[in-house]
Design a protein around this motif. Structure first.
Motif, PDB file in Angstrom:
ATOM      1  N   VAL A  85      20.044   6.920   7.565  1.00 14.21           N
ATOM      2  CA  VAL A  85      20.978   7.852   6.932  1.00 14.21           C
ATOM      3  C   VAL A  85      20.631   8.064   5.451  1.00 14.21           C
ATOM      4  CG1 VAL A  85      23.399   8.284   6.449  1.00 14.21           C
ATOM      5  CG2 VAL A  85      22.733   7.287   8.602  1.00 14.21           C
ATOM      6  N   PRO A  86      20.385   6.988   4.655  1.00 16.40           N
ATOM      7  CA  PRO A  86      19.961   7.222   3.280  1.00 16.40           C
ATOM      8  C   PRO A  86      18.678   8.021   3.184  1.00 16.40           C
ATOM      9  CG  PRO A  86      20.565   4.954   3.551  1.00 16.40           C
ATOM     10  CD  PRO A  86      20.588   5.567   4.900  1.00 16.40           C
ATOM     11  N   PHE A  87      17.785   7.837   4.130  1.00 18.45           N
ATOM     12  CA  PHE A  87      16.529   8.570   4.126  1.00 18.45           C
ATOM     13  C   PHE A  87      16.786  10.066   4.272  1.00 18.45           C
ATOM     14  CE2 PHE A  87      12.674  10.066   6.320  1.00 18.45           C
ATOM     15  CZ  PHE A  87      11.747   9.689   5.393  1.00 18.45           C
ATOM     16  N   GLU A  88      17.701  10.414   5.189  1.00 15.02           N
ATOM     17  CA  GLU A  88      18.028  11.832   5.357  1.00 15.02           C
ATOM     18  C   GLU A  88      18.750  12.365   4.131  1.00 15.02           C
ATOM     19  OE1 GLU A  88      16.959  13.583   7.726  1.00 15.02           O
ATOM     20  OE2 GLU A  88      16.199  11.971   8.993  1.00 15.02           O
TER      21      GLU A  88
ATOM     22  N   GLN B 169       0.827  -1.216   0.000  1.00 15.04           N
ATOM     23  CA  GLN B 169       0.000   0.000   0.000  1.00 15.04           C
ATOM     24  C   GLN B 169       0.854   1.254   0.000  1.00 15.04           C
ATOM     25  OE1 GLN B 169      -0.204  -1.753   3.165  1.00 15.04           O
ATOM     26  NE2 GLN B 169      -2.173  -2.797   3.157  1.00 15.04           N
ATOM     27  N   PHE B 170       1.915   1.232   0.809  1.00 14.69           N
ATOM     28  CA  PHE B 170       2.745   2.434   0.936  1.00 14.69           C
ATOM     29  C   PHE B 170       3.306   2.848  -0.423  1.00 14.69           C
ATOM     30  CE2 PHE B 170       7.065   4.154   1.668  1.00 14.69           C
ATOM     31  CZ  PHE B 170       6.679   5.322   2.293  1.00 14.69           C
ATOM     32  N   LEU B 171       3.851   1.863  -1.146  1.00 11.03           N
ATOM     33  CA  LEU B 171       4.436   2.206  -2.439  1.00 11.03           C
ATOM     34  C   LEU B 171       3.382   2.643  -3.423  1.00 11.03           C
ATOM     35  CD1 LEU B 171       7.293  -0.242  -3.131  1.00 11.03           C
ATOM     36  CD2 LEU B 171       7.341   2.145  -2.606  1.00 11.03           C
ATOM     37  N   ALA B 172       2.188   2.050  -3.356  1.00 11.32           N
ATOM     38  CA  ALA B 172       1.132   2.465  -4.284  1.00 11.32           C
ATOM     39  C   ALA B 172       0.777   3.924  -4.054  1.00 11.32           C
ATOM     40  CB  ALA B 172      -0.093   1.579  -4.102  1.00 11.32           C
TER      41      ALA B 172
ATOM     42  N   VAL C 167      11.950  -0.564   0.219  1.00  9.08           N
ATOM     43  CA  VAL C 167      12.672   0.628   0.640  1.00  9.08           C
ATOM     44  C   VAL C 167      13.519   1.159  -0.502  1.00  9.08           C
ATOM     45  CG1 VAL C 167      14.412   1.462   2.242  1.00  9.08           C
ATOM     46  CG2 VAL C 167      12.657  -0.061   3.032  1.00  9.08           C
ATOM     47  N   PHE C 168      14.131   0.228  -1.227  1.00 12.19           N
ATOM     48  CA  PHE C 168      14.957   0.663  -2.360  1.00 12.19           C
ATOM     49  C   PHE C 168      14.109   1.341  -3.420  1.00 12.19           C
ATOM     50  CE2 PHE C 168      17.845   0.514  -5.836  1.00 12.19           C
ATOM     51  CZ  PHE C 168      19.062   0.618  -5.229  1.00 12.19           C
ATOM     52  N   VAL C 169      12.909   0.804  -3.667  1.00  9.91           N
ATOM     53  CA  VAL C 169      12.011   1.437  -4.638  1.00  9.91           C
ATOM     54  C   VAL C 169      11.662   2.848  -4.193  1.00  9.91           C
ATOM     55  CG1 VAL C 169       9.716   1.314  -5.641  1.00  9.91           C
ATOM     56  CG2 VAL C 169      11.098  -0.695  -5.514  1.00  9.91           C
ATOM     57  N   PHE C 170      11.481   3.024  -2.889  1.00 11.03           N
ATOM     58  CA  PHE C 170      11.181   4.367  -2.365  1.00 11.03           C
ATOM     59  C   PHE C 170      12.315   5.337  -2.692  1.00 11.03           C
ATOM     60  CE2 PHE C 170      11.472   7.320   1.233  1.00 11.03           C
ATOM     61  CZ  PHE C 170      10.263   7.965   1.077  1.00 11.03           C
ATOM     62  N   PHE C 171      13.571   4.900  -2.466  1.00 12.46           N
ATOM     63  CA  PHE C 171      14.702   5.782  -2.776  1.00 12.46           C
ATOM     64  C   PHE C 171      14.801   6.036  -4.264  1.00 12.46           C
ATOM     65  CE2 PHE C 171      16.510   4.142   1.315  1.00 12.46           C
ATOM     66  CZ  PHE C 171      16.249   5.316   1.976  1.00 12.46           C
ATOM     67  N   SER C 172      14.540   5.012  -5.064  1.00  9.66           N
ATOM     68  CA  SER C 172      14.647   5.221  -6.507  1.00  9.66           C
ATOM     69  C   SER C 172      13.571   6.187  -6.996  1.00  9.66           C
ATOM     70  CB  SER C 172      14.587   3.880  -7.223  1.00  9.66           C
ATOM     71  OG  SER C 172      13.451   3.764  -7.993  1.00  9.66           O
ATOM     72  N   MET C 173      12.410   6.202  -6.326  1.00  5.57           N
ATOM     73  CA  MET C 173      11.397   7.196  -6.690  1.00  5.57           C
ATOM     74  C   MET C 173      11.872   8.609  -6.363  1.00  5.57           C
ATOM     75  SD  MET C 173       7.790   5.642  -5.576  1.00  5.57           S
ATOM     76  CE  MET C 173       7.084   4.255  -6.417  1.00  5.57           C
TER      77      MET C 173
ATOM     78  N   VAL D 210      11.495  -0.249   9.185  1.00  6.02           N
ATOM     79  CA  VAL D 210      12.715  -0.545   8.425  1.00  6.02           C
ATOM     80  C   VAL D 210      13.342   0.737   7.896  1.00  6.02           C
ATOM     81  CG1 VAL D 210      13.610  -1.687   6.384  1.00  6.02           C
ATOM     82  CG2 VAL D 210      11.964  -2.839   7.817  1.00  6.02           C
ATOM     83  N   LEU D 211      12.475   1.630   7.398  1.00  6.36           N
ATOM     84  CA  LEU D 211      12.978   2.856   6.765  1.00  6.36           C
ATOM     85  C   LEU D 211      13.663   3.759   7.773  1.00  6.36           C
ATOM     86  CD1 LEU D 211      12.902   4.027   3.965  1.00  6.36           C
ATOM     87  CD2 LEU D 211      10.832   5.209   4.539  1.00  6.36           C
ATOM     88  N   LEU D 212      13.130   3.831   8.973  1.00  3.46           N
ATOM     89  CA  LEU D 212      13.685   4.780   9.933  1.00  3.46           C
ATOM     90  C   LEU D 212      14.641   4.145  10.926  1.00  3.46           C
ATOM     91  CD1 LEU D 212      10.769   7.213  10.574  1.00  3.46           C
ATOM     92  CD2 LEU D 212      12.724   7.457   9.122  1.00  3.46           C
ATOM     93  N   ASN D 213      14.846   2.820  10.855  1.00  9.54           N
ATOM     94  CA  ASN D 213      15.883   2.239  11.698  1.00  9.54           C
ATOM     95  C   ASN D 213      17.133   1.906  10.899  1.00  9.54           C
ATOM     96  OD1 ASN D 213      14.577   2.312  14.155  1.00  9.54           O
ATOM     97  ND2 ASN D 213      13.454   0.434  13.733  1.00  9.54           N
ATOM     98  N   GLU D 214      16.965   0.973   9.918  1.00  8.75           N
ATOM     99  CA  GLU D 214      18.143   0.544   9.168  1.00  8.75           C
ATOM    100  C   GLU D 214      18.570   1.583   8.142  1.00  8.75           C
ATOM    101  OE1 GLU D 214      17.948  -3.497   7.570  1.00  8.75           O
ATOM    102  OE2 GLU D 214      16.208  -3.738   8.880  1.00  8.75           O
ATOM    103  N   TYR D 215      17.575   2.252   7.538  1.00  5.04           N
ATOM    104  CA  TYR D 215      17.873   3.123   6.412  1.00  5.04           C
ATOM    105  C   TYR D 215      17.703   4.580   6.784  1.00  5.04           C
ATOM    106  CZ  TYR D 215      18.030  -0.997   3.588  1.00  5.04           C
ATOM    107  OH  TYR D 215      18.380  -2.209   3.065  1.00  5.04           O
TER     108      TYR D 215
END
Lengths: 170, 106
Positions: A143-146, A52-55, B66-72, A136-141
């Protein structure tokens, strides 16, 4: 034939047909509209996967932001006329032939690789709801998120700098 | 809905994404309007993203999504910068036909 399979074929037909129409339609505005439909059907595929999130993100980013940007640029350049000069016929033929060859090679590779793949089995575990994905996005990822936000900021500054009218030198 | 890949099968998604990607390649080669070429690049990015999500479901792993999110995010930045470059090209040569852009040719 199950309902899911019918939905899948329907969505795939829409995706491929509108992607093709995007490329072959002469008017850029029509291309943009077809591309919107293509993006919506890809979002339908994401929903089919229960992602859902990606959609939601896909509809907001692609069908909202990117397509508005495309339409705005087309209208800014006043390109909605069909006066594009044609390419040489040899170039078009080469494009069609390379399309066919690339398609053939990749499909052949994947058909050959198919028996090597392990069979799919579900574990029944929740892995793609918005809750899990956010963790997952805010724990492991984190730094990439920022860094994605930094990237968007830099892109915005670059766009403003690029599209600013240059002062003519006296 | 958790058994979607049981009913549809990953191979159908692979074929769909391959054909979609090839349509994108075809668009880049076939047209000379730079905006349509950008749209083709978007189609290619979408094909790859869809395959990422398919394999994320196949392996029951959230990292593909998560990777798809970054690629977007990268795609959004790329389109914004690319369209700004197109606008400034249009301002200089009043067309976006890529065959006119050969000033750097010796």
């Amino acid at each position: 034939m199950s309902t899911l399979l019918i939905i899948f074929y329907f969505l795939s037909a829409i995706t491929l047909a509108t992607a093709f129409l995007t490329i072959i339609s002469k008017n850029p505005i029509h291309s943009a509209i077809y591309l919107v439909i293509c993006f919506f059907s890809v979002a339908g595929h994401y929903l089919l996967f229960n992602a859902q999130f990606l959609a939601i993100v896909h509809i907001i980013v692609y069908s909202g932001a990117i397509m508005v940007l495309f339409l705005f640029t087309i209208m800014l350049m006043n390109l909605n006329k069909e006066g594009e000069p044609h390419k040489k016929i040899a170039t078009k033929l080469a494009a069609v032939i390379s399309f066919g060859l690339v398609c053939f090679v990749m499909l052949a590779v994947f058909i050959k690789a198919m028996p090597k793949m392990e069979t799919y089995r579900t574990s029944g575990q929740d892995f793609q709801s918005i809750k899990v994905l956010g963790k997952v996005l805010l724990n492991e990822y984190m730094v990439p998120f920022e860094f994605a936000s930094v990237l968007l900021l830099v892109a915005m500054m670059g766009v403003v700098l690029l599209s600013k009218k240059e002062k003519t030198i006296q | 809905m958790n058994n979607i890949l049981v009913q549809i099968g990953i191979e159908n998604y692979i074929f769909l994404c391959v054909v979609l990607f090839c349509i994108g390649i075809f668009g880049v080669l076939y047209r000379r309007n730079a905006i349509i070429m950008f749209m083709s690049i978007e189609i290619m990015l979408n094909a790859v993203n869809l395959l990422f999500v398919a394999f994320s479901t196949f392996h029951q792993d959230a990292q593909g999504q998560v990777f798809v999110f970054f690629s977007m995010a990268v795609a959004a930045a790329e389109v914004a910068v690319g369209l700004a470059i197109l606008v400034s090209i249009f301002r200089n040569s009043s067309s976006i036909d890529i065959d006119n852009l050969k000033n750097l040719k010796g």
